[in-house]
Write an enzyme that holds these catalytic residues in place. Structure first.
Site, PDB file in Angstrom:
ATOM      1  N   GLY A 116       1.859   7.993  -7.833  1.00 26.35           N
ATOM      2  CA  GLY A 116       0.809   8.146  -6.269  1.00 26.35           C
ATOM      3  C   GLY A 116       1.729   9.113  -5.660  1.00 26.35           C
ATOM      4  N   SER A 117       1.583   9.901  -5.338  1.00 28.43           N
ATOM      5  CA  SER A 117       1.694  10.978  -4.162  1.00 28.43           C
ATOM      6  C   SER A 117       0.436  11.600  -2.886  1.00 28.43           C
ATOM      7  CB  SER A 117       1.992  12.529  -4.786  1.00 28.43           C
ATOM      8  OG  SER A 117       1.504  12.620  -5.610  1.00 28.43           O
ATOM      9  N   PHE A 175      -8.954   6.155 -10.164  1.00 28.85           N
ATOM     10  CA  PHE A 175      -8.112   6.626 -11.258  1.00 28.85           C
ATOM     11  C   PHE A 175      -7.232   6.113 -11.752  1.00 28.85           C
ATOM     12  CE2 PHE A 175      -8.166   9.561  -7.414  1.00 28.85           C
ATOM     13  CZ  PHE A 175      -9.400  10.455  -8.135  1.00 28.85           C
ATOM     14  N   LYS A 230      -6.043  -0.240  -3.077  1.00 32.30           N
ATOM     15  CA  LYS A 230      -6.882  -1.408  -2.471  1.00 32.30           C
ATOM     16  C   LYS A 230      -7.989  -0.642  -2.905  1.00 32.30           C
ATOM     17  CE  LYS A 230      -4.679  -2.095   1.743  1.00 32.30           C
ATOM     18  NZ  LYS A 230      -4.033  -1.831   3.209  1.00 32.30           N
ATOM     19  N   ALA A 261      -1.512   4.961   6.752  1.00 33.45           N
ATOM     20  CA  ALA A 261      -0.621   5.967   6.015  1.00 33.45           C
ATOM     21  C   ALA A 261       0.358   6.486   7.535  1.00 33.45           C
ATOM     22  CB  ALA A 261      -0.370   6.670   5.074  1.00 33.45           C
ATOM     23  N   LYS A 266     -11.752  -5.409   2.520  1.00 33.05           N
ATOM     24  CA  LYS A 266     -11.858  -4.782   4.013  1.00 33.05           C
ATOM     25  C   LYS A 266     -12.738  -3.527   4.389  1.00 33.05           C
ATOM     26  CE  LYS A 266      -8.007  -1.814   4.093  1.00 33.05           C
ATOM     27  NZ  LYS A 266      -8.601  -0.452   4.889  1.00 33.05           N
ATOM     28  N   LYS A 272      -8.659  10.389  -0.583  1.00 32.67           N
ATOM     29  CA  LYS A 272     -10.197   9.604  -1.131  1.00 32.67           C
ATOM     30  C   LYS A 272     -10.870   8.358   0.098  1.00 32.67           C
ATOM     31  CE  LYS A 272     -10.095  12.298  -4.681  1.00 32.67           C
ATOM     32  NZ  LYS A 272     -11.457  13.604  -4.788  1.00 32.67           N
TER      33      LYS A 272
HETATM   34  N1  NAI Z   1      -3.375   6.192   3.271  1.00 28.52           N
HETATM   35  C1  NAI Z   1      -3.270   4.619   4.242  1.00 28.52           C
HETATM   36  O1  NAI Z   1      -3.178   4.820   5.427  1.00 28.52           O
HETATM   37  C2  NAI Z   1      -3.523   3.633   3.047  1.00 28.52           C
HETATM   38  C3  NAI Z   1      -4.112   4.060   1.122  1.00 28.52           C
HETATM   39  N2  NAI Z   1      -3.700   2.789   0.831  1.00 28.52           N
HETATM   40  C4  NAI Z   1      -4.195   2.784  -0.120  1.00 28.52           C
HETATM   41  O2  NAI Z   1      -3.864   3.378  -1.338  1.00 28.52           O
HETATM   42  C5  NAI Z   1      -3.899   4.445  -2.452  1.00 28.52           C
HETATM   43  C6  NAI Z   1      -3.986   5.727  -2.375  1.00 28.52           C
HETATM   44  O3  NAI Z   1      -3.833   5.532  -1.489  1.00 28.52           O
HETATM   45  P1  NAI Z   1      -4.251   7.378  -0.713  1.00 28.52           P
HETATM   46  O4  NAI Z   1      -2.214   7.591  -0.461  1.00 28.52           O
HETATM   47  O5  NAI Z   1      -3.307   7.125   1.506  1.00 28.52           O
HETATM   48  O6  NAI Z   1      -4.327   8.272  -1.273  1.00 28.52           O
HETATM   49  P2  NAI Z   1      -5.568  10.142  -1.208  1.00 28.52           P
HETATM   50  O7  NAI Z   1      -6.347   8.836  -0.314  1.00 28.52           O
HETATM   51  O8  NAI Z   1      -4.072  10.431   0.010  1.00 28.52           O
HETATM   52  O9  NAI Z   1      -5.222  10.541  -1.860  1.00 28.52           O
HETATM   53  C7  NAI Z   1      -5.200  11.490  -2.607  1.00 28.52           C
HETATM   54  C8  NAI Z   1      -4.914  11.705  -4.305  1.00 28.52           C
HETATM   55  O10 NAI Z   1      -5.088  11.348  -5.037  1.00 28.52           O
HETATM   56  C9  NAI Z   1      -4.913  12.625  -6.076  1.00 28.52           C
HETATM   57  N3  NAI Z   1      -5.437  12.533  -6.718  1.00 28.52           N
HETATM   58  C10 NAI Z   1      -6.630  13.190  -6.723  1.00 28.52           C
HETATM   59  N4  NAI Z   1      -7.447  13.131  -8.452  1.00 28.52           N
HETATM   60  C11 NAI Z   1      -6.725  12.721  -9.130  1.00 28.52           C
HETATM   61  C12 NAI Z   1      -6.544  12.252 -10.217  1.00 28.52           C
HETATM   62  N5  NAI Z   1      -7.865  12.733 -11.017  1.00 28.52           N
HETATM   63  N6  NAI Z   1      -5.814  11.216 -11.148  1.00 28.52           N
HETATM   64  C13 NAI Z   1      -5.044  10.814 -10.282  1.00 28.52           C
HETATM   65  N7  NAI Z   1      -4.116  11.046  -8.987  1.00 28.52           N
HETATM   66  C14 NAI Z   1      -5.520  12.212  -8.253  1.00 28.52           C
HETATM   67  C15 NAI Z   1      -4.198  13.006  -5.244  1.00 28.52           C
HETATM   68  O11 NAI Z   1      -3.364  14.395  -6.491  1.00 28.52           O
HETATM   69  C16 NAI Z   1      -3.160  13.242  -4.424  1.00 28.52           C
HETATM   70  O12 NAI Z   1      -2.212  12.339  -4.404  1.00 28.52           O
HETATM   71  C17 NAI Z   1      -5.722   3.483  -2.405  1.00 28.52           C
HETATM   72  O13 NAI Z   1      -6.023   2.421  -3.015  1.00 28.52           O
HETATM   73  C18 NAI Z   1      -5.858   3.066  -0.782  1.00 28.52           C
HETATM   74  O14 NAI Z   1      -6.796   2.482  -0.029  1.00 28.52           O
HETATM   75  C19 NAI Z   1      -3.501   1.732   0.974  1.00 28.52           C
HETATM   76  C20 NAI Z   1      -2.578   1.436   2.721  1.00 28.52           C
HETATM   77  C21 NAI Z   1      -2.133   2.400   3.378  1.00 28.52           C
HETATM   78  O1  13P Z   2      -5.676   0.577   3.998  1.00 32.33           O
HETATM   79  C1  13P Z   2      -5.817   1.194   5.391  1.00 32.33           C
HETATM   80  C2  13P Z   2      -5.035   0.660   6.129  1.00 32.33           C
HETATM   81  O2  13P Z   2      -4.241   0.024   6.013  1.00 32.33           O
HETATM   82  C3  13P Z   2      -6.167   2.779   5.562  1.00 32.33           C
HETATM   83  O3  13P Z   2      -7.856   2.431   5.394  1.00 32.33           O
HETATM   84  P1  13P Z   2      -8.480   3.613   5.126  1.00 32.33           P
HETATM   85  O4  13P Z   2      -8.266   3.752   3.761  1.00 32.33           O
HETATM   86  O5  13P Z   2     -10.400   3.463   5.738  1.00 32.33           O
HETATM   87  O6  13P Z   2      -7.839   4.696   6.493  1.00 32.33           O
END
Ligand code: NAI
Ligand code: 13P
Length: 358
Positions: free
Chosen positions: A10-11, A97, A120, A154, A205, A296
């Site tokens: 993931g990225s 995904f 999450k 993040a 949450k 997302k």
């Molecule tokens: N962003 C944050 O602050 C935080 C996020 N999380 C959790 O981490 C997980 C990932 O979040 P993020 O890295 O922020 O993702 P993101 O919200 O930035 O989502 C975009 C990612 O999804 C990918 N994507 C889109 N369509 C796709 C597909 N069909 N198959 C696979 N990948 C696809 C995109 O290429 C991109 O890498 C989530 O469950 C989120 O709740 C946890 C803590 C903090």
């Molecule tokens: O999980 C998160 C912080 O710990 C990020 O929350 P959001 O997906 O609502 O930005």
């Protein structure tokens, strides 16, 4: 002894922020291979492949602009190629995904690999329940899977602002290995063996954060928002108590619990889009597209997953906040009705002797 190799599956926003930490630690710690692969869902940015941009400029210009990734982070567009030699697989993609991506990895990874989910959310299980993402990973890939959840927006982690996180892992041998891969002076890890509760906190949450966003959109003020957060926390605790008995109350006081709830209800994407949902009247799907540039939302889907389970078990009324938030997201009730739904919350009614009970 051969060195431990790591792959980040993931990225996105969080995947890229965590790559900054893992890349530096893998390079500095002798037990790890320097090279860390990062699976990138390929897309074109102004005529160039995102993987090529990351591997030449060392920046994920779409999902974490303005931050350099360590040069030992190597972007790979093929998930099997990225993951096949890894001893540690860090899963960090939007939860919707995981099944599709996991299916591509079946039989293609090291049988001795260990997983760590930063994802999450839940999935819907057969029979109307929910399934934890770490359990899906274990079931499909036949590897153990720990979790990392915490108050970790993040962008703030990428800016190296101090925060804490919780790693949920049962295996005592795995605990220090995972901690050392993530810990930095500004990213402090606490390990918990209450793995299911740690993961469930991270998923639930996000539902409450939507409620906090609706409150903001309605202009209801800080006291109302605090009530939504508190009742949300109580529903989180009840959910774990009812469906995952044996978990510890103390887990809710870790970073994965109350701290993540607070940060997401103030600074997260779910809050932001939910506020806009009230103010603009646009749908969640439209707002996600307009406001997040490919990132997302997890809250509205998680609310639907939880509601599916509560409905099947005829328990919607036991979780009125979760239920109201889902109904608002899908347009069944108006945001302004949220407060009516929680005015007579079981938390207000259960204390017939005058004392609240936990
Ligand atoms: N962003 C944050 O602050 C935080 C996020 N999380 C959790 O981490 C997980 C990932 O979040 P993020 O890295 O922020 O993702 P993101 O919200 O930035 O989502 C975009 C990612 O999804 C990918 N994507 C889109 N369509 C796709 C597909 N069909 N198959 C696979 N990948 C696809 C995109 O290429 C991109 O890498 C989530 O469950 C989120 O709740 C946890 C803590 C903090
Ligand atoms: O999980 C998160 C912080 O710990 C990020 O929350 P959001 O997906 O609502 O930005």
């Amino acid at each position: 002894m051969s060195k431990t190799s790591v792959c980040i599956v993931g990225s996105g926003n969080w995947g890229s922020a965590i790559a900054k930490i893992v890349g530096v630690n893998a390079k500095n710690l002798p037990q790890y291979e320097d090279r860390v692969t990062m699976y990138v869902f390929e897309e074109m940015i102004e005529g160039k492949k995102l993987t090529e941009i990351i591997n030449t400029t060392h920046e994920n210009v779409k999902y974490l602009p303005g931050h350099k990734l360590p040069e030992n982070i190597v972007a790979v567009p093929d998930v099997v190629e990225a993951a096949k030699d890894a001893d540690i697989l860090i899963f960090v993609i939007p939860h919707q995904f995981i099944k599709g991506l996991g299916a591509q990895l079946v039989g293609k990874i090291r049988p001795t690999a260990i997983g760590l989910s930063l994802i999450k959310g839940f999935d819907i299980a057969e029979g109307g329940g929910i399934e934890l993402i770490s359990k899906i990973i274990t079931k499909h890939l036949q590897i153990p899977c720990a979790v990392l959840m915490g108050a970790n927006l993040a962008n703030e982690v990428a800016e190296e602002k101090f925060c804490e996180t919780t790693i949920g892992v049962k295996d005592k041998k795995m605990a220090p290995i995972l901690r050392d891969l993530f810990q930095t002076p500004n990213f402090r890890v606490v390990v918990s063996d209450d793995v299911d509760a740690v993961e469930i906190c991270g998923a639930l949450k996000n539902i409450v954060a939507c409620g906090a966003g609706f409150t903001d959109g309605l202009g209801l003020g800080d006291n109302t928002k605090a009530a939504v957060i508190r009742l949300g926390l109580m529903e989180m605790i009840k959910f774990v108590d009812v469906f995952y008995p044996g978990s510890k109350l103390s887990t809710f006081f870790e970073s994965c619990g109350v701290a993540d709830l607070i940060t997401t209800c103030y600074g997260g994407r779910n809050r932001k889009c939910s506020e806009a949902f009230v103010k603009t009247g646009k749908s969640i799907v439209e707002l996600e597209k307009e406001m997040l540039n490919g990132q997302k939302l997890q809250g509205p889907i998680t609310a639907a997953e939880v509601n599916h389970m509560l409905k099947t078990r005829n328990m919607e009324d036991k979780f009125p906040l979760f239920t109201a938030i889902h109904k608002i997201c899908v347009g069944e009730i108006k945001p302004a009705q949220m407060i009516d739904c929680i005015r007579n919350h079981p938390e207000h009614m259960d204390c017939s002797d005058g004392f609240a009970k936990l």
